[in-house]
Write an enzyme that holds these catalytic residues in place. Sequence first.
Site, PDB file in Angstrom:
ATOM      1  N   HIS A  82       0.861  -1.191   0.000  1.00  0.00           N
ATOM      2  CA  HIS A  82       0.000   0.000   0.000  1.00  0.00           C
ATOM      3  C   HIS A  82       0.890   1.232   0.000  1.00  0.00           C
ATOM      4  CE1 HIS A  82      -4.153   1.496   0.633  1.00  0.00           C
ATOM      5  NE2 HIS A  82      -3.535   2.574   1.107  1.00  0.00           N
ATOM      6  N   ASP A 161     -13.850   3.544   7.102  1.00  0.00           N
ATOM      7  CA  ASP A 161     -12.856   4.165   6.223  1.00  0.00           C
ATOM      8  C   ASP A 161     -13.521   4.652   4.936  1.00  0.00           C
ATOM      9  OD1 ASP A 161     -10.118   4.933   5.642  1.00  0.00           O
ATOM     10  OD2 ASP A 161     -10.211   3.448   4.049  1.00  0.00           O
ATOM     11  N   ARG A 168     -12.524  13.156   4.291  1.00  0.00           N
ATOM     12  CA  ARG A 168     -11.207  13.793   4.416  1.00  0.00           C
ATOM     13  C   ARG A 168     -10.739  14.357   3.078  1.00  0.00           C
ATOM     14  NH1 ARG A 168      -7.844   9.219   5.798  1.00  0.00           N
ATOM     15  NH2 ARG A 168      -6.098  10.651   5.848  1.00  0.00           N
ATOM     16  N   SER A 183      -6.447   4.734   8.577  1.00  0.00           N
ATOM     17  CA  SER A 183      -7.116   4.464   7.303  1.00  0.00           C
ATOM     18  C   SER A 183      -6.448   3.272   6.601  1.00  0.00           C
ATOM     19  CB  SER A 183      -7.036   5.724   6.422  1.00  0.00           C
ATOM     20  OG  SER A 183      -7.386   5.436   5.097  1.00  0.00           O
ATOM     21  N   LYS A 187      -7.883  -1.033   6.714  1.00  0.00           N
ATOM     22  CA  LYS A 187      -8.149  -1.750   5.447  1.00  0.00           C
ATOM     23  C   LYS A 187      -7.280  -3.006   5.359  1.00  0.00           C
ATOM     24  CE  LYS A 187      -7.530   1.789   2.438  1.00  0.00           C
ATOM     25  NZ  LYS A 187      -7.740   3.067   3.069  1.00  0.00           N
TER      26      LYS A 187
HETATM   27  N1  URA Z   1      -4.049   5.866   1.701  1.00  0.00           N
HETATM   28  C1  URA Z   1      -5.097   5.479   2.484  1.00  0.00           C
HETATM   29  O1  URA Z   1      -5.621   4.372   2.332  1.00  0.00           O
HETATM   30  N2  URA Z   1      -5.529   6.335   3.398  1.00  0.00           N
HETATM   31  C2  URA Z   1      -4.994   7.540   3.620  1.00  0.00           C
HETATM   32  O2  URA Z   1      -5.432   8.247   4.501  1.00  0.00           O
HETATM   33  C3  URA Z   1      -3.899   7.944   2.806  1.00  0.00           C
HETATM   34  C4  URA Z   1      -3.452   7.076   1.840  1.00  0.00           C
END
Ligand code: URA
Length: 438
Positions: A82, A161, A168, A183, A187
């Site tokens: 990620h 999220d 956001r 966040s 996930k």
């Molecule tokens: N990627 C995410 O999943 N969340 C964030 O807040 C920033 C980048």
Amino acid sequence: MRAVDIIMDKRLGKELSREAIGFLIGGYVAGDIPDYQVAAWAMAVCLNGMTAMETAALTETMLVSGARIDLSGIEGPFVDKHSTGGVGDKTSLILAPLAAAIGVRDPMMAGRALGHTGGTLDKLDAIPGYRTQLTVAEFRATLDSAGFAIAGQTKDIVPADRLLYALRDVTATVESVPLITASILSKKAAEGADALVLDVKYGSGAFMKDPLEGEKLARSLVDTGAAMGKRIIALLTDMNEPLGNMVGNFLEVEECLDCLEDFSKAPPDLAEVTLELAARMALLGGKVTNIEDGRALCAETLVSGKPLSLFLKNVEAQGGNVRQLCAMRRVYRSPFTATVRAARNDYIARIDAWKTGHAAVILGVGRNRASDTVSPVAGVQLHKKGGDTVQQGDPIMTVWGKDEASLAAALPQLEAAIEYAPTPPAKRPLVLKELVHA
Ligand code: URA
């Protein structure tokens, strides 16, 4: 408890209890606490931060707002990657099929465009028919057959999220170490990966502008993730210039297809960051015992063509039309187009990533309001990057807008993104640092 008291406490810089965080996030997901109160709280978090205890509590609360994906019965190892967000940051679309090709399954919960940065889900949505809202059964079946699945948060999986991310994006509350940590890790915990490779970006086009802030985010992600039982490697990587040559939804899918087809022609910065991340996925997946062997394995595998065929298998499994996708390459473009040309004879010092990303949002690649739809065909192709020389009038960018007005509004921003220099610019390392909890 009252939401207004929780907002006030955070505004005053106090540490919130687990119960208060649970009350606020639980109430938001249930529809009992409105967007405007959560937006005010998120702004207070941006300004005053959170302790490690609060960050862990927020991550867990967001995770348990929905179900976890059960991967039992599917053969692992499960390793995901990620990124904290960048411009032209498309490595996921190469890494997921590459990992699958070396026998590492990637259950990827991804995001949409956030602020000036692009989103994996918006890119994949540019493929006709491709579905990023999957049921758990569809996610599992795709992971099993193609070796990777890519999906977004749903009302059942990390719904907190799903709501907070969109809020956001349009309330200038993205740039916060605890909010980004919660966040991402909520996930990643919900998707069931055993191990994670995190690409933590710093620089003008990242949410963390300087390397020290980037390292703080990387440390928060590694420590919070380790406390949740994840093995993690984080790379701190440069995001002062867009990664690769394409910035835009379909444009980036196309660039990834090109890389999967012939990695030797990949833009050097994209190739380097992709291989560094891939080598660590191979290591955490137990396919190699050191990074060097990981690089070699991934480079060999890219040449084999297997990652490309797994990418196309995934497209089919997630409802996409492979024949149409192939036919769209080089022709699926907005008619509203212009060329940005060199203003003088010089070196390019850099193409500023933030200005390019901001212009891309204006062009239609991202959103200004949560209800906006993104354009699949808007974006920017870079013909020159930092270190290249130009003669006055040379094309530096081809630009596509969702309409005439967006194109006209973005062009001055893109011209301002070009930094010239009389001498060759110093080379910046793409990978600055590695943080490990494995
Ligand atoms: N990627 C995410 O999943 N969340 C964030 O807040 C920033 C980048």
